[in-house]
Design an enzyme around this catalytic site. Structure first.
Site, PDB file in Angstrom:
ATOM      1  N   GLU A 131      -1.418  -6.991   2.855  1.00  0.00           N
ATOM      2  CA  GLU A 131      -1.996  -7.656   1.837  1.00  0.00           C
ATOM      3  C   GLU A 131      -3.317  -6.526   1.278  1.00  0.00           C
ATOM      4  O   GLU A 131      -3.417  -6.491   0.074  1.00  0.00           O
ATOM      5  CB  GLU A 131      -2.696  -8.977   2.309  1.00  0.00           C
ATOM      6  CG  GLU A 131      -3.092  -9.933   1.246  1.00  0.00           C
ATOM      7  CD  GLU A 131      -1.830 -10.661   0.724  1.00  0.00           C
ATOM      8  OE1 GLU A 131      -1.052  -9.643   0.144  1.00  0.00           O
ATOM      9  OE2 GLU A 131      -1.598 -11.842   0.421  1.00  0.00           O
ATOM     10  N   THR A 184      -3.757  -9.018  -8.747  1.00  0.00           N
ATOM     11  CA  THR A 184      -4.628  -9.516  -8.142  1.00  0.00           C
ATOM     12  C   THR A 184      -5.757  -9.047  -8.104  1.00  0.00           C
ATOM     13  O   THR A 184      -6.947  -9.315  -8.151  1.00  0.00           O
ATOM     14  CB  THR A 184      -4.330  -9.867  -6.634  1.00  0.00           C
ATOM     15  OG1 THR A 184      -3.111 -10.677  -6.419  1.00  0.00           O
ATOM     16  CG2 THR A 184      -5.255 -10.452  -5.797  1.00  0.00           C
TER      17      THR A 184
END
Ligand code: HSE
Length: 312
Positions: A131, A184
Site C-alpha cells: 500500500e 489516491t
C-alpha cells in the site's frame, strides 16, 4: 505431508472508509477480484509478471505485490523465492482497493505455500508495504478487510498494528465505478491537515454510531451515521456525479453511502439485494446521462477475504 509448489488466490475488492471512517473502517466485497498465482522457488528473490493490460511495474520494489512479498521474505529464515503472476480483475485507481487486493493476495498465497505460519495480523503488516508503494502511506483500511473479510476497524497502525474484525451485518452493497481514474495520492493531497474540534466531534460521533449500528443491525442508525463531514467535502470536486448519484440511490431506498476509498467509485449500503440492485441502477443512470462509462457491482458483504482457490 509436503506442501504443493504453487497456489492460486482470489483477492477481492474492498471499500475503505465506509463513509465517516477515514483510514480506519473497511469492508470486503465478493467481486471483482485479482487473481494471484505463486510458485515457490529455492532461488531467493522474486520475479513478477502481469497477465493484464495495465502496464504496472514488475520491479519487486515498485510493485505492490512485490513490496508485500519482500516484507514477508524478510521474516522467513530459509532460502526462498517466488515466481508471481498477477491478473488484475480490479482496475487500478478505481477506489475499490485494487492495490490492496494484489498485495493481500500475494501474502495470502505465500503463506499457503509456507503452511500458513503467519497470522492475519502479520499478513496485514506485510501487505501494508504494498500500500505504501501505491499511495505513499501505509494505511490498512483496504488491506485488513481484503485479508480478514467482513468488516474491519483499524484502531491503530502505530506503534503496534491493532485491527478489530467486526461481525459483518447482513447488508448488501451497491457500487458504481465510473470509468475515470482518481489517484489516491492526489485524493489525499486535497485533504485538510487540521480539523476544527466541533467538526471532529460530529465525525467521531458518526463513526461510533455506525459501528454500533452495524453490531446491533439498527438500519436507521446506520443510515443517520453514514455521513462524512471531513473527507468527502474536500474530495467532492474530484468526483463529478457524486451528489446526484447519492440522491438517486437514496430515492431508490439505499440506507446511505459515499465515496468508496478515495474514489471514483461510490458505494451504497442496503437492507436487501433488490434495493441494492435498484440503488446501483439509479447511480448508473446518473453516469449514463453524463456520458461517462461505468461498471456496477452488487453483492453482500463478503465473509471471507483473499482465499486459496487452487493448490497445484
Ligand atoms: N483511506 C484511504 C483514503 C483509502 O481514503 O485515502 C484509499 O483507497
Amino acid at each position: 505431508m509436503p506442501l504443493p509448489p504453487s497456489v492460486t488466490v482470489h483477492a477481492p475488492a474492498t471499500i475503505a472508509n465506509v463513509g465517516c471512517g477515514f483510514d480506519v473502517l473497511g469492508l470486503c466485497l465478493t467481486a471483482p477480484y485479482d487473481t494471484v498465482h505463486l510458485r515457490r522457488t529455492d532461488r531467493p528473490g522474486l520475479s513478477i509478471r502481469h497477465l493484464d493490460d495495465y502496464d504496472l511495474p514488475t520491479d519487486p520494489n515498485r510493485n505492490v505485490a512485490g513490496a508485500a512479498l519482500l516484507a514477508l521474505l524478510r521474516e522467513v529464515p530459509e532460502p526462498l523465492g517466488f515466481e508471481v503472476e498477477i491478473t488484475k480483475g480490479i482496475r487500478p485507481g478505481s477506489g475499490i482497493g485494487s492495490s490492496a487486493a494484489s498485495a493481500a493476495g500475494a501474502v495470502v498465497a505465500a503463506n499457503a505455500l509456507l503452511g500458513n505460519r503467519f497470522s492475519h495480523k502479520e499478513l496485514i503488516g506485510m501487505a501494508m508495504y504494498g500500500e505504501a508503494v501505491a499511495s505513499g502511506v501505509q494505511h490498512a483500511d483496504n488491506i485488513a478487510p481484503a485479508i480478514c473479510g467482513g468488516l474491519t476497524l483499524v484502531r491503530a497502525v502505530l506503534p503496534v498494528l491493532d485491527v478489530v474484525a467486526l461481525p459483518p451485518p447482513p447488508l448488501w452493497v451497491a457500487v458504481v465505478h465510473p470509468q475515470f481514474e482518481v489517484r489516491t495520492q492526489e485524493a489525499r493531497a486535497v485533504l485538510p491537515t487540521t480539523v476544527p474540534l466541533a467538526l471532529a466531534v460530529r465525525q467521531w460521533a458518526n463513526v461510533g454510531g455506525l459501528v454500533a449500528g452495524f453490531l446491533t443491525h439498527d438500519y436507521e442508525l446506520i443510515s443517520r451515521a453514514l455521513e462524512d463531514y471531513i473527507v468527502e467535502p474536500a474530495r467532492a470536486s474530484l468526483l463529478p456525479g457524486l451528489g446526484a448519484a447519492r440522491q438517486r440511490a437514496l430515492e431508490a431506498g439505499a440506507l446511505g453511502g459515499g465515496i468508496s476509498g478515495s474514489g471514483p467509485s461510490i458505494f451504497m449500503l442496503n437492507k436487501d439485494e433488490a434495493t441494492a440492485l435498484a440503488a446501483a441502477a439509479a447511480m448508473g443512470s446518473v453516469y449514463e446521462k453524463m456520458g461517462i462509462e461505468y461498471h456496477l457491482h452488487v453483492g453482500p458483504i463478503a465473509a471471507q477475504g483473499a482465499r486459496v482457490v487452487a493448490m497445484e
